[in-house]
Design a protein around this motif. Structure first.
Motif, mmCIF file in Angstrom:
data_model
loop_
_atom_site.group_PDB
_atom_site.id
_atom_site.type_symbol
_atom_site.label_atom_id
_atom_site.label_comp_id
_atom_site.label_asym_id
_atom_site.label_seq_id
_atom_site.Cartn_x
_atom_site.Cartn_y
_atom_site.Cartn_z
ATOM 1 N N THR A 81 -13.113 -21.093 -3.589
ATOM 2 C CA THR A 81 -11.900 -21.497 -3.052
ATOM 3 C C THR A 81 -11.179 -20.321 -2.221
ATOM 4 O O THR A 81 -11.493 -19.231 -2.158
ATOM 5 N N ASP A 82 -9.997 -20.901 -1.488
ATOM 6 C CA ASP A 82 -9.096 -19.812 -0.878
ATOM 7 C C ASP A 82 -8.628 -18.775 -1.866
ATOM 8 O O ASP A 82 -8.009 -17.721 -1.425
ATOM 9 N N PHE A 83 -8.533 -19.286 -3.256
ATOM 10 C CA PHE A 83 -8.093 -18.255 -4.247
ATOM 11 C C PHE A 83 -9.085 -17.147 -4.833
ATOM 12 O O PHE A 83 -8.649 -16.604 -5.774
ATOM 13 N N GLY A 84 -10.160 -17.193 -4.154
ATOM 14 C CA GLY A 84 -11.066 -16.525 -4.790
ATOM 15 C C GLY A 84 -11.998 -16.804 -5.962
ATOM 16 O O GLY A 84 -12.380 -15.922 -6.649
ATOM 17 N N THR A 85 -11.593 -18.061 -6.394
ATOM 18 C CA THR A 85 -12.002 -18.527 -7.457
ATOM 19 C C THR A 85 -13.204 -19.600 -7.345
ATOM 20 O O THR A 85 -13.337 -20.040 -6.290
ATOM 21 N N ASP A 86 -13.798 -20.248 -8.150
ATOM 22 C CA ASP A 86 -14.856 -21.334 -8.135
ATOM 23 C C ASP A 86 -14.297 -22.530 -8.577
ATOM 24 O O ASP A 86 -13.660 -22.629 -9.572
ATOM 25 N N GLU A 87 -14.716 -23.775 -8.039
ATOM 26 C CA GLU A 87 -14.496 -24.914 -8.521
ATOM 27 C C GLU A 87 -16.074 -25.178 -9.069
ATOM 28 O O GLU A 87 -17.006 -25.411 -8.278
ATOM 29 N N ASP A 88 -15.978 -25.318 -10.541
ATOM 30 C CA ASP A 88 -17.380 -25.373 -11.203
ATOM 31 C C ASP A 88 -18.121 -26.758 -10.533
ATOM 32 O O ASP A 88 -19.103 -26.576 -9.953
ATOM 33 N N ILE A 89 -17.687 -27.728 -10.930
ATOM 34 C CA ILE A 89 -18.302 -28.968 -10.192
ATOM 35 C C ILE A 89 -17.394 -29.866 -9.216
ATOM 36 O O ILE A 89 -16.609 -30.648 -9.771
ATOM 37 N N PRO A 90 -17.531 -29.718 -7.894
ATOM 38 C CA PRO A 90 -16.644 -30.647 -7.121
ATOM 39 C C PRO A 90 -17.300 -31.932 -7.322
ATOM 40 O O PRO A 90 -18.791 -32.135 -7.040
ATOM 41 N N VAL A 91 -16.650 -33.036 -7.193
ATOM 42 C CA VAL A 91 -17.087 -34.504 -7.129
ATOM 43 C C VAL A 91 -16.780 -35.061 -5.879
ATOM 44 O O VAL A 91 -15.672 -35.171 -5.425
ATOM 45 N N TYR A 92 -17.909 -35.712 -5.007
ATOM 46 C CA TYR A 92 -17.553 -36.213 -3.776
ATOM 47 C C TYR A 92 -17.889 -37.755 -3.832
ATOM 48 O O TYR A 92 -18.236 -38.275 -4.824
ATOM 49 N N SER A 93 -17.182 -38.230 -2.622
ATOM 50 C CA SER A 93 -17.358 -39.817 -2.736
ATOM 51 C C SER A 93 -18.857 -40.182 -2.550
ATOM 52 O O SER A 93 -19.811 -39.392 -2.245
ATOM 53 N N SER A 94 -19.389 -41.475 -2.675
ATOM 54 C CA SER A 94 -20.710 -41.888 -2.765
ATOM 55 C C SER A 94 -21.304 -41.604 -1.452
ATOM 56 O O SER A 94 -22.435 -41.140 -1.504
ATOM 57 N N ASP A 95 -20.730 -41.513 -0.314
ATOM 58 C CA ASP A 95 -21.231 -41.257 0.966
ATOM 59 C C ASP A 95 -21.379 -39.497 1.110
ATOM 60 O O ASP A 95 -21.822 -38.961 2.194
ATOM 61 N N GLY A 96 -20.585 -38.923 0.324
ATOM 62 C CA GLY A 96 -20.738 -37.281 0.418
ATOM 63 C C GLY A 96 -19.629 -36.920 1.503
ATOM 64 O O GLY A 96 -19.697 -35.710 1.802
ATOM 65 N N GLU A 97 -18.856 -37.579 1.939
ATOM 66 C CA GLU A 97 -18.027 -37.202 3.105
ATOM 67 C C GLU A 97 -16.613 -36.782 2.650
ATOM 68 O O GLU A 97 -16.217 -35.999 3.339
ATOM 69 N N HIS A 124 -13.857 -41.796 -17.709
ATOM 70 C CA HIS A 124 -12.639 -41.335 -17.036
ATOM 71 C C HIS A 124 -13.284 -40.683 -15.560
ATOM 72 O O HIS A 124 -12.415 -41.312 -14.423
ATOM 73 N N ILE A 125 -14.255 -39.968 -15.644
ATOM 74 C CA ILE A 125 -14.593 -39.655 -14.219
ATOM 75 C C ILE A 125 -15.408 -40.647 -13.548
ATOM 76 O O ILE A 125 -15.076 -40.957 -12.215
ATOM 77 N N GLN A 126 -15.991 -41.585 -14.042
ATOM 78 C CA GLN A 126 -16.401 -42.612 -13.280
ATOM 79 C C GLN A 126 -15.231 -43.617 -12.773
ATOM 80 O O GLN A 126 -15.437 -44.249 -11.699
ATOM 81 N N ARG A 127 -14.399 -43.859 -13.811
ATOM 82 C CA ARG A 127 -13.094 -44.482 -13.208
ATOM 83 C C ARG A 127 -12.600 -43.693 -12.157
ATOM 84 O O ARG A 127 -11.993 -44.670 -10.954
ATOM 85 N N LEU A 128 -12.451 -42.587 -12.020
ATOM 86 C CA LEU A 128 -11.787 -41.930 -10.676
ATOM 87 C C LEU A 128 -12.726 -42.144 -9.399
ATOM 88 O O LEU A 128 -11.991 -42.278 -8.443
ATOM 89 N N MET A 129 -14.015 -42.240 -9.883
ATOM 90 C CA MET A 129 -14.660 -42.101 -8.876
ATOM 91 C C MET A 129 -14.502 -43.571 -8.032
ATOM 92 O O MET A 129 -14.503 -43.813 -6.858
ATOM 93 N N ARG A 130 -14.498 -44.719 -8.728
ATOM 94 C CA ARG A 130 -14.278 -46.130 -8.377
ATOM 95 C C ARG A 130 -13.252 -46.353 -7.657
ATOM 96 O O ARG A 130 -13.077 -46.974 -6.839
ATOM 97 N N SER A 131 -11.864 -45.524 -8.157
ATOM 98 C CA SER A 131 -10.738 -45.870 -7.418
ATOM 99 C C SER A 131 -10.404 -45.182 -6.114
ATOM 100 O O SER A 131 -9.394 -45.446 -5.532
ATOM 101 N N ASN A 132 -11.380 -44.156 -6.027
ATOM 102 C CA ASN A 132 -11.253 -43.371 -4.767
ATOM 103 C C ASN A 132 -12.134 -43.995 -3.708
ATOM 104 O O ASN A 132 -12.577 -43.572 -2.921
#
Length: 174
Positions: free
Chosen positions: A37-53, A166-174
């Motif tokens: 990231t811009d903070f010089g740290t990492d995001e361990d696992i970013p989660v993307y939309s089903s199309d990856g966009e 919880h993660i699956q619900r977040l994916m469906r709502s986005n």
């Protein structure tokens, strides 16, 4: 300790992230590779939309080095499950979930962090740099101190199944 010992220490965290990423992908979650990231740290696992966009949110992964068979019972001397340094971007742009993984027992569990820091979670150590990180100090051969961290009490922790739902619900709502 040598640089190779430090690399082994870092590899342990990367391996844990990969185990969790693979588990999420096996459950149909579009879990991406770690990013800086811009903070010089990492995001361990970013989660993307089903199309990856679109990046929808990210997941913070923590390795637990002691043997844990029940995440509701803190190991001797623990005051909570560490979820991240206060100075981290984690609290500027909070993750959607934090997942802890114990490589020894293969147990995983998690929490859903609040949008803002919770007063129910507490900072350790109470002051900056008061507690030496003995493991890192031994590996690096120089005194290294624990950063202030938010720790999650067992009553705010949920099971592996609940955090995945919880993660699956977040994916469906986005």
């Amino acid at each position: 300790m040598s640089a190779s010992d430090w690399e082994k220490f870092l590899a342990e965290g990367r391996q844990t992230v990969e185990i969790v990423r693979k588990g999420l992908r096996n459950r149909g979650i579009n879990a991406g590779e770690s990013i800086m990231t811009d903070f010089g740290t990492d995001e361990d696992i970013p989660v993307y939309s089903s199309d990856g966009e679109r990046k929808l949110f990210w997941i913070s992964v923590k390795t637990v080095t002691v043997s844990v068979s029940n995440f509701s019972i803190l190991p001797n001397g623990y005051r909570g499950w560490m979820c991240g340094e206060v100075e981290s971007k984690q609290w500027v742009n909070p993750p959607s979930a934090i997942i802890w993984y114990c490589p020894t027992t293969r147990l995983a569990w998690g929490t859903i962090p609040p949008r803002r820091l919770s007063k129910r979670w507490f900072i350790f150590p109470d002051r900056w740099g008061t507690v030496e990180d003995k493991r890192k100090t031994k590996i690096l051969g120089q005194a290294t101190y624990v950063y202030p961290s938010w720790l999650v009490l067992p009553e705010h922790v949920i099971s592996k199944q609940e955090i995945i739902a919880h993660i699956q619900r977040l994916m469906r709502s986005n």
